[in-house]
Scaffold this motif. Structure first.
Motif, short mmCIF file in Angstrom:
data_model
loop_
_atom_site.label_atom_id
_atom_site.label_comp_id
_atom_site.label_asym_id
_atom_site.label_seq_id
_atom_site.Cartn_x
_atom_site.Cartn_y
_atom_site.Cartn_z
N CYS A 148 0.83 -1.21 0.00
CA CYS A 148 0.00 0.00 0.00
C CYS A 148 0.87 1.26 0.00
O CYS A 148 0.59 2.23 -0.71
CB CYS A 148 -0.92 0.02 1.22
SG CYS A 148 -2.37 -1.03 1.09
N VAL A 149 1.91 1.24 0.81
CA VAL A 149 2.81 2.39 0.89
C VAL A 149 3.53 2.59 -0.44
O VAL A 149 3.63 3.71 -0.95
CB VAL A 149 3.82 2.22 2.04
CG1 VAL A 149 4.88 3.34 2.00
CG2 VAL A 149 3.10 2.21 3.38
N GLU A 150 4.01 1.51 -1.00
CA GLU A 150 4.74 1.61 -2.26
C GLU A 150 3.84 2.10 -3.40
O GLU A 150 4.28 2.82 -4.29
CB GLU A 150 5.36 0.25 -2.63
CG GLU A 150 6.48 -0.17 -1.69
CD GLU A 150 7.03 -1.55 -2.01
OE1 GLU A 150 8.16 -1.84 -1.60
OE2 GLU A 150 6.32 -2.35 -2.66
N ALA A 151 2.55 1.71 -3.34
CA ALA A 151 1.61 2.12 -4.38
C ALA A 151 0.91 3.43 -4.05
O ALA A 151 0.08 3.90 -4.82
CB ALA A 151 0.56 1.01 -4.60
N ARG A 152 1.25 4.00 -2.88
CA ARG A 152 0.60 5.24 -2.42
C ARG A 152 -0.92 5.08 -2.39
O ARG A 152 -1.68 5.98 -2.78
CB ARG A 152 0.97 6.42 -3.33
CG ARG A 152 2.46 6.61 -3.56
CD ARG A 152 3.12 7.21 -2.35
NE ARG A 152 2.65 8.56 -2.07
CZ ARG A 152 3.05 9.29 -1.03
NH1 ARG A 152 3.91 8.77 -0.16
NH2 ARG A 152 2.60 10.51 -0.86
#
Length: 209
Positions: free
Chosen positions: A101-105
């Motif tokens: 989720c963080v990597e994909a914003r």
């Protein structure tokens, strides 16, 4: 600091366990993603732990993997995120899902978690983007084989006639409204499902993978 517990699982319920270690029994708070990995009562269990001390309480948090525990420690460093909210985040998303989720914003996935509003989600994306590098070497992308294993695990037969009620209570304890919990369970409930399976599938439908 207590960083690891190894002992006999005496009690288990969504959100907490009791583990006996050579006599003393440790009450440990756990996220639901860890609950799904627990062995049967009376068997040996190993949990990676974090011991939190406050003026009014001492709490021990346990996790099935070191990655989940280390991510928990990073989460509680984020402004406005305490241990309770961090456990809630890791109840809805395991470490691998949260990192993706963080990597994909992907703020939309985070705001679906109880207690995470838009501002908190944005803060998590900003602050955790700089911190997840500390987990380098522990994060392994999920393989098709592991996904298949998870799907197979969801077919565990039910033993309790109150599985639906237990699953709803677990979702409510996580922060969902009673109507949301009932609706989520009714949507996926089938004859023979255990409470663990119902919780897992309900969370999967409520929060995108």
């Amino acid at each position: 600091m207590i960083g690891r517990i190894r002992g006999i699982l005496i009690e288990k319920a969504p959100g907490h366990v009791l583990v006996e270690c050579s006599g003393p029994g440790y009450e440990i708070d756990i996220p639901y993603t860890t609950f799904f990995h627990l062995p049967e009562i009376g068997e040996e269990v190993v949990l990676h732990t974090h011991f939190a001390v406050r003026e009014d309480a001492q709490s021990l948090y346990g996790f099935a993997s070191r990655l989940d525990r280390d991510l928990f420690r990073l989460l509680i460093k984020v402004n406005g995120v305490g241990p309770k909210l961090a456990v809630g985040i890791l109840s809805g998303l395991d470490a691998h899902q949260f990192i993706r989720c963080v990597e994909a914003r992907d703020a939309n996935a985070l705001v679906k978690l109880p207690g995470v509003g838009k501002k908190t989600a944005e803060r998590l994306l900003i602050e955790m983007a700089d911190r997840i590098g500390q987990l380098e070497g522990q994060f392994v992308p999920a393989s098709p084989e592991s996904a298949g294993s998870a799907a197979a695990l969801s077919a565990v037969p039910v033993r309790s006639p109150d599985a639906r009620e237990e699953a709803e209570e677990a979702l409510i304890a996580l922060g969902y409204k009673p109507q949301e919990a009932a609706r989520a369970i009714n949507k996926i409930a089938e004859e023979g499902m255990s409470s663990q399976t119902l919780i897992r599938l309900a969370l999967r439908n409520m929060i995108p993978a």
